[in-house]
Design a protein around this motif. Structure first.
Motif, short mmCIF file in Angstrom:
data_model
loop_
_atom_site.label_atom_id
_atom_site.label_comp_id
_atom_site.label_asym_id
_atom_site.label_seq_id
_atom_site.Cartn_x
_atom_site.Cartn_y
_atom_site.Cartn_z
N ALA A 109 35.08 7.43 -3.83
CA ALA A 109 35.91 8.58 -4.21
C ALA A 109 37.17 8.12 -4.93
CB ALA A 109 36.27 9.39 -2.97
N ALA A 110 37.74 7.00 -4.50
CA ALA A 110 38.94 6.48 -5.17
C ALA A 110 38.62 6.02 -6.58
CB ALA A 110 39.54 5.33 -4.36
N ILE A 111 37.44 5.43 -6.77
CA ILE A 111 37.01 5.00 -8.10
C ILE A 111 36.85 6.22 -9.01
CG2 ILE A 111 35.24 3.82 -9.43
CD1 ILE A 111 36.83 1.99 -7.55
N ARG A 112 36.19 7.24 -8.51
CA ARG A 112 36.00 8.46 -9.30
C ARG A 112 37.34 9.09 -9.68
NH1 ARG A 112 30.60 10.21 -8.89
NH2 ARG A 112 29.43 9.29 -7.17
N ALA A 113 38.26 9.13 -8.72
CA ALA A 113 39.57 9.73 -8.99
C ALA A 113 40.33 8.93 -10.03
CB ALA A 113 40.38 9.80 -7.69
N ALA A 114 40.25 7.60 -9.97
CA ALA A 114 40.95 6.75 -10.94
C ALA A 114 40.38 6.97 -12.35
CB ALA A 114 40.84 5.28 -10.54
N ARG A 115 39.07 7.10 -12.45
CA ARG A 115 38.45 7.34 -13.76
C ARG A 115 38.90 8.69 -14.32
NH1 ARG A 115 32.10 5.57 -13.00
NH2 ARG A 115 32.40 3.31 -12.85
N GLU A 116 38.92 9.70 -13.47
CA GLU A 116 39.33 11.03 -13.92
C GLU A 116 40.80 11.04 -14.34
OE1 GLU A 116 38.27 13.37 -10.58
OE2 GLU A 116 36.11 13.32 -11.03
N SER A 117 41.65 10.30 -13.62
CA SER A 117 43.06 10.23 -13.98
C SER A 117 43.24 9.54 -15.32
CB SER A 117 43.82 9.46 -12.89
OG SER A 117 45.17 9.29 -13.25
N SER A 118 42.48 8.46 -15.54
CA SER A 118 42.55 7.76 -16.83
C SER A 118 42.12 8.68 -17.97
CB SER A 118 41.66 6.51 -16.78
OG SER A 118 41.61 5.88 -18.03
N ALA A 119 41.06 9.45 -17.74
CA ALA A 119 40.59 10.38 -18.77
C ALA A 119 41.65 11.45 -19.05
CB ALA A 119 39.29 11.05 -18.32
N ALA A 120 42.27 11.98 -18.00
CA ALA A 120 43.29 13.01 -18.19
C ALA A 120 44.47 12.47 -18.97
CB ALA A 120 43.75 13.53 -16.83
N ASN A 121 44.86 11.24 -18.70
CA ASN A 121 45.98 10.62 -19.43
C ASN A 121 45.65 10.45 -20.90
OD1 ASN A 121 47.54 10.47 -17.12
ND2 ASN A 121 46.91 8.38 -16.63
N TYR A 122 44.40 10.05 -21.18
CA TYR A 122 43.98 9.87 -22.57
C TYR A 122 44.03 11.21 -23.30
CZ TYR A 122 41.22 8.55 -26.63
OH TYR A 122 40.80 8.34 -27.91
N PHE A 123 43.50 12.26 -22.68
CA PHE A 123 43.51 13.58 -23.31
C PHE A 123 44.94 14.05 -23.55
CE2 PHE A 123 39.15 14.14 -21.44
CZ PHE A 123 38.50 14.22 -22.65
N ALA A 124 45.83 13.77 -22.59
CA ALA A 124 47.23 14.20 -22.75
C ALA A 124 47.88 13.51 -23.95
CB ALA A 124 48.02 13.89 -21.48
N ARG A 125 47.57 12.23 -24.15
CA ARG A 125 48.15 11.49 -25.28
C ARG A 125 47.65 11.99 -26.62
NH1 ARG A 125 46.67 7.04 -22.13
NH2 ARG A 125 45.14 6.36 -23.68
N HIS A 126 46.41 12.51 -26.65
CA HIS A 126 45.80 12.89 -27.93
C HIS A 126 45.62 14.39 -28.07
CE1 HIS A 126 44.80 8.72 -29.10
NE2 HIS A 126 44.64 8.54 -27.81
N ALA A 127 46.15 15.15 -27.13
CA ALA A 127 45.90 16.59 -27.13
C ALA A 127 46.34 17.27 -28.42
CB ALA A 127 46.58 17.23 -25.93
N GLU A 128 47.52 16.91 -28.92
CA GLU A 128 48.05 17.60 -30.09
C GLU A 128 47.17 17.41 -31.31
OE1 GLU A 128 52.15 17.88 -32.77
OE2 GLU A 128 52.12 16.71 -30.92
N GLU A 129 46.74 16.17 -31.57
CA GLU A 129 45.92 15.94 -32.77
C GLU A 129 44.54 16.58 -32.63
OE1 GLU A 129 44.17 11.59 -32.73
OE2 GLU A 129 46.22 11.53 -31.94
N TRP A 130 43.96 16.58 -31.42
CA TRP A 130 42.66 17.22 -31.23
C TRP A 130 42.77 18.73 -31.35
CZ3 TRP A 130 40.16 14.05 -26.65
CH2 TRP A 130 39.82 12.79 -27.14
#
Length: 327
Positions: A109-130
């Motif tokens: 569960a911790a691994i899954r949560a870490a992956r989801e957090s990394s994905a959310a951070n990536y989307f936040a960094r690129h949200a404006e251009e997308w």
């Protein structure tokens, strides 16, 4: 596979735990170390033994190394299938082993949560251009619905999603496919896709790093091949489609979702588009030269960009002709 290396590889409690973990999801070596509470060098040694015995497979993805099970109850070779059944039965019938496996899975569960957090951070960094790019064309929902309709009602068989990106297409069509393979050249995008797809059984999808102009697959490996907003990145789309044709089985289907020809030059500099969309005439020529028979395209007008869906059929084996050679 041979029986002696298999039995020796399984003669260790940690390696038994690793095999049960890999039956549930693909994991990086560092993630395995985290779940097992052991050092990465020690886990790497166990992984090497399992891989040498043919029980697990390594796959390098950028600076990361991911592990997956190389055996399954419904997959050849017979010794591998029997081993997978033995491990599953062992967890069902050995209470102590079952308890340890359950504890290991709780740590996932911790691994899954870490992956989801990394994905959310990536989307936040690129949200404006997308968001800017999305505002130029039709909403995703109607495009996805039209693509599903264009692919027909039957099974998609073995599906290859080229340029899988966030894994959205792989997730969308997984229920209709026997197996899904997502390919992308970006390790970071593959980690995003892995976070999206981690709820799926480990044996129904693969994520592979690779170049769409040199696909790392054997000929005639897939029943359905999909390019979703990918082909406009190709400097030589004819070479990319020739590769797609090589890995498509006779009677297979190719689907391309991309922009109709347009004049938005800023997409070259801001989003690295090599092609400003395609005309129907260009696509007809590209698909025919690659050995496909195109179907009528579908258009989804937007402001200012129109999304097109082109589908094409690979001839059955008895009628197949080789794709046109490219220089």
């Amino acid at each position: 596979m041979k029986i002696d290396p298999t039995l020796r590889a399984l003669a260790d409690p940690t390696r038994l735990r690793i095999m049960r973990l890999l039956a549930h999801m693909e994991l990086a070596v560092g993630e395995l170390a985290q779940v097992l509470g052991q050092s990465q060098p020690r886990v790497s040694r166990h992984v090497r033994i399992l891989c040498d015995a043919g029980l697990a497979e390594r796959r390098k993805e950028g600076s990361w190394v991911f592990l997956r099970s190389a055996i399954a109850e419904d997959r050849a070779p017979p010794l591998g299938a029997a081993t997978a059944r033995l491990l599953a039965v062992a967890e069902e019938s050995d209470a102590a082993f079952a308890g340890r496996c359950a504890e290991d899975r709780r740590h996932l569960a911790a691994i899954r949560a870490a992956r989801e957090s990394s994905a959310a951070n990536y989307f936040a960094r690129h949200a404006e251009e997308w968001d800017t790019l999305r505002s130029l064309h039709s909403p995703d929902g109607p495009v996805e619905a039209a693509l599903g309709e264009a692919l027909g009602q039957g099974s998609l068989g073995s599906l290859l999603d080229i340029g899988t990106g966030t894994g959205r297409m792989a997730e969308l069509f997984a229920p209709r496919a026997a197996h899904v393979t997502g390919l992308d050249n970006s390790p970071e995008m593959l980690r995003i896709a892995r976070a999206r797809l981690q709820h799926l059984p480990a044996d129904v999808f693969d994520l592979v790093q690779g170049d769409f102009a040199k696909l790392p697959f054997a000929a005639q490996s897939f029943d359905t091949v999909l390019f979703h907003q990918v082909l406009h990145y190709a400097q030589a789309p004819e070479l990319v489609l020739a590769e797609a044709a090589r890995v498509t089985r006779p009677d297979g289907t190719l689907a391309i979702v991309d922009f109709a020809a347009h004049d938005r030059e800023e997409l070259r500099s801001l989003h690295a588009h090599a092609r400003l969309g395609f005309t129907d005439e260009q696509m007809l020529s590209l698909l025919s030269d690659a050995g496909f028979t195109p179907a009528p395209p579908v258009a989804l007008p937007g402001q200012p960009l129109t999304v097109k869906i082109w589908t094409a059929h690979r001839a059955p084996a008895s009628a197949a002709k080789p794709a046109k050679a490219t220089a």
